[in-house]
Write an enzyme that holds these catalytic residues in place. Structure first.
Site, PDB file in Angstrom:
ATOM      1  N   CYS A 292       0.828  -1.212   0.000  1.00 21.58           N
ATOM      2  CA  CYS A 292       0.000   0.000   0.000  1.00 21.58           C
ATOM      3  C   CYS A 292       0.860   1.259   0.000  1.00 21.58           C
ATOM      4  O   CYS A 292       1.628   1.498   0.931  1.00 21.58           O
ATOM      5  CB  CYS A 292      -0.912  -0.046   1.225  1.00 21.58           C
ATOM      6  SG  CYS A 292      -1.753   1.505   1.607  1.00 21.58           S
TER       7      CYS A 292
ATOM      8  N   CYS B 217       0.136   3.548   2.941  1.00 28.75           N
ATOM      9  CA  CYS B 217       0.678   2.943   4.173  1.00 28.75           C
ATOM     10  C   CYS B 217       2.176   3.223   4.268  1.00 28.75           C
ATOM     11  O   CYS B 217       2.689   3.548   5.342  1.00 28.75           O
ATOM     12  CB  CYS B 217       0.428   1.436   4.191  1.00 28.75           C
ATOM     13  SG  CYS B 217      -1.314   0.971   4.111  1.00 28.75           S
TER      14      CYS B 217
END
Length: 108
Positions: free
Chosen positions: A31, A34
Site C-alpha cells: 500500500c 501505508c
C-alpha cells in the site's frame, strides 16, 4: 521507520476482544499510502498508547478479520473498546499524522 508486527487472525481477535481501549493499525506492505505514513507511525503510536493499547493487522494476512469487520480501505486506524468498535479513520485516503492524532483525541 516503523515496521508493523505481523499478527495471526487469532491474535488480532484477542486484541479486539480484550477489555479496555485498543487501536488497530490496518495496513499492507504493498500500500502506497501505508508506506507514506510509516515514518510517522511511531509518533502516532506513542501518543495513542498513553491511553490505549496498540496492535497491528495486515489487510492481506488478516483478510478474515478485515472482511468480518467490513474494513476495506487502508491505511485505517480502528478504535475498539471492550470488544466493540468505537470509531475508525482512514478508508484508503492519505491522512496526516495530525488528523490521526486529532481523531484519536476526539474519542476520549
Amino acid at each position: 521507520m516503523y515496521e508493523p508486527t505481523h499478527n495471526s487472525n487469532e491474535a488480532v481477535e484477542e486484541h479486539i476482544n480484550k477489555p479496555g481501549r485498543h487501536v488497530m493499525f490496518l495496513s499492507a506492505d504493498w500500500c502506497g499510502d501505508c508506506k507514506a505514513i510509516k515514518p510517522f507511525i511511531q509518533t502516532i503510536k506513542d501518543e495513542v498508547t498513553q491511553t490505549a493499547e496498540w496492535f497491528d493487522a495486515d489487510r492481506d494476512e488478516n483478510i478474515d478479520i478485515a472482511t468480518k469487520h467490513n474494513m476495506r480501505g487502508i491505511p485505517s486506524f480502528v478504535l475498539f473498546e471492550n470488544g466493540q468498535e468505537i470509531s475508525r479513520i482512514g478508508h484508503g485516503e492519505r491522512l496526516t499524522p495530525k488528523e490521526i492524532v486529532d481523531w484519536y483525541h476526539s474519542t476520549l
